[in-house]
Write a protein that holds these residues in place. Sequence first.
Motif, mmCIF file in Angstrom:
data_model
loop_
_atom_site.group_PDB
_atom_site.id
_atom_site.type_symbol
_atom_site.label_atom_id
_atom_site.label_comp_id
_atom_site.label_asym_id
_atom_site.label_seq_id
_atom_site.Cartn_x
_atom_site.Cartn_y
_atom_site.Cartn_z
ATOM 1 N N ASP A 60 0.872 -1.172 0.000
ATOM 2 C CA ASP A 60 0.000 0.000 0.000
ATOM 3 C C ASP A 60 0.911 1.224 0.000
ATOM 4 O O ASP A 60 2.060 1.178 0.431
ATOM 5 C CB ASP A 60 -0.948 -0.025 1.209
ATOM 6 N N ASP A 114 -2.801 8.148 -2.481
ATOM 7 C CA ASP A 114 -4.137 8.742 -2.535
ATOM 8 C C ASP A 114 -4.463 9.502 -1.258
ATOM 9 O O ASP A 114 -3.750 9.395 -0.261
ATOM 10 C CB ASP A 114 -5.186 7.626 -2.744
ATOM 11 N N GLY A 183 -11.222 4.328 0.577
ATOM 12 C CA GLY A 183 -12.128 5.247 1.262
ATOM 13 C C GLY A 183 -13.429 4.652 1.751
ATOM 14 O O GLY A 183 -14.346 5.384 2.116
ATOM 15 N N VAL A 184 -13.524 3.314 1.759
ATOM 16 C CA VAL A 184 -14.701 2.696 2.382
ATOM 17 C C VAL A 184 -14.265 2.002 3.669
ATOM 18 O O VAL A 184 -13.074 1.823 3.908
ATOM 19 C CB VAL A 184 -15.429 1.677 1.460
ATOM 20 N N MET A 213 -10.187 -2.095 -0.652
ATOM 21 C CA MET A 213 -9.121 -1.947 0.345
ATOM 22 C C MET A 213 -9.622 -1.945 1.789
ATOM 23 O O MET A 213 -10.555 -1.212 2.137
ATOM 24 C CB MET A 213 -8.345 -0.648 0.091
#
Length: 339
Positions: A60, A114, A183-184, A213
């Motif tokens: 990551d 990100d 982002g979840v 993710m």
Amino acid sequence: MPVGTLATVKTVTPAQLRDTGAQMVLANTYHLHLRPGENIVASGGGIHKFMGWNGPMLTDSGGFQVFSLSEIRKITEEGATFRSPYDGRVIELTPERSIQIQNALGADVIMAFDECPPYPASREEVEAATGRTYRWLERCIKAHGRAEQALFGIVQGGVYPDLRQEAAKALVDLDLSGYAIGGVSVGEPAALIEKIVKVTTPILPFEKPRYLMGVGTYREMTQAIAAGVDLFDCVIPTRWARHGTAMVNGERWNLKNAQFKEDFTPLDESCPCYTCQNFSRAYLCHLVKSREILAYTLLSIHNITELIRFTQRIREAIVDDRFAEEFAKWLAPAPDSSD
Ligand code: PRF
């Protein structure tokens, strides 16, 4: 993917990990940059050789960890600035730096740098983070110097379906090797996770890996797989193991519980893992209560095996066209908000 943040899946050897059926391991740029540093890993022959894992690996990008773990931080168009939790020195992580570090670590798949907005966040905040994530991705693509490593882009967009779809379309146009939904699972209700995954996944190319993710409960995975997701990472099996919790038949068992004290059966009769083949619930109860390190190894082996077998069963059910029927329990909305 079991999580091996610091180039180790905690308490489990690579040989034990191989036997769980796990194929790919995730490690982290943020942590490995801080300790031991990517140059040490590169000098050790790259991340696979350094940690003794000869299967596929993914790193990551560190963006998410900077935002979730660092105390002092500043996010600008250039990148993220934070203080090392080890020695307090100021570190700047930019898209270029993240890619350079990941090139040095040498995983098979590397992730774009990100910005993951928190939940809740206003539409304006999420729009800004999504736009920045796209511009950072363009910089990541330019900075990427090792063609043999696959670079995956990450779709952000919070809980706003139109922002998600717009971000996904823009990413697809860049023709990357794979795509992630980020982002979840950042605190939003379970139903929203499913909704976002359902509106985003169909836009991402079917023939390329689609990776959700940081997700890994039975229900979230099953629902995401139904929407087309192929790949997950989650700390749950190993983190719960270190809390003395076993995953059995979709349930969480606290091994300290008195009911296990004189129970000489394995955790799961049907489980082929080393733990279930050799040890009883009573023994595991004893190890957990005594805080013996072996408890964490044995429970990690079982929990990872359990989750990998769950995905194997789903794969077989899809091939045999039994998925919707066989996994109806997990495809239904959660009976309460606790799982
Ligand atoms: N971005 C990155 N890594 C992540 C996430 C993200 O949004 C999440 C969110 N569930 C987990 N890991 N780069």
